[in-house]
Design an enzyme around this catalytic site. Structure first.
Site, PDB file in Angstrom:
ATOM      1  CG  ASP B  59      -1.845  -1.205   1.268  1.00 40.60           C
ATOM      2  OD1 ASP B  59      -2.433  -1.479   0.199  1.00 40.60           O
ATOM      3  OD2 ASP B  59      -1.963  -1.884   2.301  1.00 40.60           O
ATOM      4  CG  ASP B  76      13.866  21.118  -4.420  1.00 40.83           C
ATOM      5  OD1 ASP B  76      13.089  21.921  -3.889  1.00 40.83           O
ATOM      6  OD2 ASP B  76      14.457  20.193  -3.801  1.00 40.83           O
ATOM      7  CB  VAL B  81      10.969  19.862  -2.224  1.00 37.47           C
ATOM      8  CG1 VAL B  81      10.177  18.561  -2.051  1.00 37.47           C
ATOM      9  CG2 VAL B  81      10.049  20.994  -2.667  1.00 37.47           C
ATOM     10  CG  HIS B  84       6.745  14.417  -3.266  1.00 42.63           C
ATOM     11  ND1 HIS B  84       7.345  15.175  -4.264  1.00 42.63           N
ATOM     12  CD2 HIS B  84       6.801  13.134  -3.708  1.00 42.63           C
ATOM     13  CE1 HIS B  84       7.721  14.379  -5.248  1.00 42.63           C
ATOM     14  NE2 HIS B  84       7.408  13.133  -4.939  1.00 42.63           N
ATOM     15  CG  ASP B  95       3.590   4.590  -3.609  1.00 44.51           C
ATOM     16  OD1 ASP B  95       3.860   4.297  -4.780  1.00 44.51           O
ATOM     17  OD2 ASP B  95       2.922   3.850  -2.833  1.00 44.51           O
ATOM     18  CG  ASP B  99      15.584  15.681  -2.836  1.00 39.35           C
ATOM     19  OD1 ASP B  99      15.438  16.889  -3.069  1.00 39.35           O
ATOM     20  OD2 ASP B  99      16.493  14.983  -3.368  1.00 39.35           O
ATOM     21  CG  HIS B 119       5.329  15.997   7.213  1.00 41.65           C
ATOM     22  ND1 HIS B 119       4.823  17.157   7.748  1.00 41.65           N
ATOM     23  CD2 HIS B 119       5.073  16.062   5.871  1.00 41.65           C
ATOM     24  CE1 HIS B 119       4.264  17.888   6.777  1.00 41.65           C
ATOM     25  NE2 HIS B 119       4.412  17.236   5.632  1.00 41.65           N
ATOM     26  CD  GLU B 120       6.656  13.916   3.147  1.00 42.16           C
ATOM     27  OE1 GLU B 120       7.089  15.044   3.401  1.00 42.16           O
ATOM     28  OE2 GLU B 120       5.675  13.716   2.416  1.00 42.16           O
ATOM     29  CG  HIS B 123       1.420  14.257   3.319  1.00 39.71           C
ATOM     30  ND1 HIS B 123       0.475  15.188   3.645  1.00 39.71           N
ATOM     31  CD2 HIS B 123       2.606  14.918   3.303  1.00 39.71           C
ATOM     32  CE1 HIS B 123       1.035  16.372   3.819  1.00 39.71           C
ATOM     33  NE2 HIS B 123       2.333  16.229   3.621  1.00 39.71           N
ATOM     34  CG  HIS B 129       1.112  20.491   4.502  1.00 35.51           C
ATOM     35  ND1 HIS B 129       1.643  20.909   3.302  1.00 35.51           N
ATOM     36  CD2 HIS B 129       1.877  19.437   4.880  1.00 35.51           C
ATOM     37  CE1 HIS B 129       2.680  20.169   2.979  1.00 35.51           C
ATOM     38  NE2 HIS B 129       2.852  19.261   3.921  1.00 35.51           N
ATOM     39  CG  ASP B 336      12.085 -15.665  26.357  1.00 34.64           C
ATOM     40  OD1 ASP B 336      11.957 -16.303  25.287  1.00 34.64           O
ATOM     41  OD2 ASP B 336      11.226 -15.635  27.239  1.00 34.64           O
TER      42      ASP B 336
END
Lengths: 82, 375
Positions: B59, B76, B81, B84, B95, B99, B119-120, B123, B129, B336
């Site tokens: 996904d 860039d 940037v 994203h 996805d 960068d 953050h990404e 999204h 935002h 363990d």
């Protein structure tokens, strides 16, 4: 005629501001007019929108705080959606 | 907070993710750990769960790229940037692209991968935002002075829960530093089991999930910490750990990799494969390990067998593996964790702990695994 340093520098930052507003605030891409339109209603409106969203003083002008923020690293996704 | 226009969201709660490629700036395990921790941030405040795929279409496909990279949003170069990501949906949607002209780090210097990934991935889950400068979804990158203090803001939590609800209706959602679930109550849970235990410069570290307790025999104090607050690049849910005092180093194992840690620093050149120690390819992970400083031998326990490693010759000894129960009579369950104190070996198995006398070669006490926690 070749632009002098200050003017050229100013042009570059104007380009950066234009790109910023186009990329993140839905400013219509209308390259030729930007520098002359800088004080026009739609551009000032977009500058104010950006300043409000990013928590800056809303002046509608490209003051130093605004220019500083525009150079800061950020996410590439727009701030307002379409 | 805002959501994407038309509020795209995942119509399921079990999501998959895949790390498609890696940045040369960081060890792979550090990238794995950063992404895993970033997903866990959102997992903790929603009903969502994330499982990792290593091939095919997930996904959320996570990749590093520079410049033009196959979508309409070229990167860039350094700065500006950083990354994203796309809102929930099929194909490229969901996805996240990073960068690779940025300098990705695990620390506060450079661009911290964990912070940008939180953050990404917000999204990727459907958050747009936020104008709240405290929110992780605020568009500008902000580093933290202390990464261990990272928390979602209430704005972030409100945003993601407007899409997916809370983990369960009766669970209050943490929006400020809340003691992790293994705080005293769970710490003294008689059913508590441990992932790994190691000495460290006279103290003992008891590892569990993302945290560890640190016990000082001198002061009898017991501290509780996030593993990532001391060693950001180490993974959670460890398999084993042991100290080689002559090297002042703790070796930490997870899966087929291990790390060397000296004090607060993960040593350069790690992680390494456990097979560099001499394990056969059939061994995929180890369960527990302990190093005997007098004999200069390290014992690795894997299921019902153990190997012995010669610390002087730095090689696995011939004649191994051997059955654990043969040489450690009474230790006949899967282990363990294990550590040595006061001349005894303490073997942890589930909620039980076996005190083993290596001279008498017998189990002398059976304790609860959390007997060291002053419960």
């Amino acid at each position: 005629y070749p632009l002098d340093g200050a003017a050229r520098g100013q042009d570059t930052s104007m380009e950066l501001v234009q790109q910023y507003l186009e990329n993140y605030y839905n400013l219509p891409k209308d390259a030729k007019q930007f520098v002359r339109r800088r004080d026009s209603g739609p551009v000032v409106k977009k500058i104010r929108e950006m300043q409000k969203f990013l928590g800056l003083e809303v002046t509608g002008k490209l003051d130093s705080d605004t220019m500083e923020v525009i150079h800061k690293p950020r996410c590439g996704i727009p701030d307002v959606g379409d | 907070f805002t959501t994407f226009p038309n509020m795209p969201k995942w119509r399921k709660t079990q999501l998959t993710y895949r790390i498609v490629n890696y940045t040369p700036d960081l060890p792979r395990d550090a990238v794995d750990s950063a992404i895993e921790r970033a997903l866990k941030v959102w997992e903790e405040v929603t009903p969502l769960t994330f499982s990792r795929l290593y091939e095919g279409e997930a996904d959320i496909m996570i990749s590093f790229a520079v410049g033009e990279h196959g979508d309409f949003y070229r990167f860039d170069g350094p700065g500006n940037v950083l990354a994203h990501a796309y809102p929930p949906g099929q194909g490229i949607y969901g996805d996240a692209h990073f960068d690779d002209d940025e300098q990705w780090t695990m620390e506060t210097a450079g661009t911290n991968l964990f912070l940008v990934a939180v953050h990404e991935l917000g999204h990727s889950l459907g958050l747009f935002h936020s104008a709240n400068m405290e929110a992780v979804m605020y568009p500008l990158y902000k580093s933290l002075t202390d990464l261990a203090q990272f928390r979602l803001s209430q704005d972030d939590v409100d945003g993601i829960q407007s899409l997916y609800g809370s983990p369960s209706d009766d669970t209050p959602v943490p929006t400020k530093p809340v003691p992790p679930t293994h705080e005293p109550l769970a710490m003294c849970d008689p059913a508590l089991s441990l992932d790994a235990v190691s000495t460290l410069r006279g103290e003992v570290l008891f590892f569990k999930d993302r945290h560890f307790w640190r016990k000082s025999f001198r002061t009898h104090e017991l501290e509780f910490h996030l593993i990532s607050s001391f060693w950001p690049s180490l993974p959670s849910d460890l398999d084993a750990a042991y100290e080689v005092t002559s090297k002042d180093t703790v070796f930490v194992f997870k899966g087929n990799q291990f790390w060397g840690v000296r004090g607060g620093e993960v040593q350069a050149g790690y992680p390494r494969s456990i097979h560099t120690l001499g394990f056969p390819p059939t061994v995929k992970k180890i369960d527990a390990a302990i190093s005997n400083k007098d004999k200069k031998k390290t014992y690795f326990f894997v299921e019902d067998k153990y190997w012995r490693f010669d610390e002087k010759r730095q090689s696995m000894e011939p004649g191994f593996p051997r059955q654990i129960a043969e040489d450690f009579p009474g230790v006949d369950t899967k282990i363990d964790a294990v550590f040595e104190a006061f001349g005894f070996y303490y073997f942890f198995s589930g909620s039980s702990q076996l005190e083993f006398d290596p001279n008498a070669k017998k189990v002398t006490h059976i304790l609860k695994s959390n007997s060291w926690f002053n419960c």
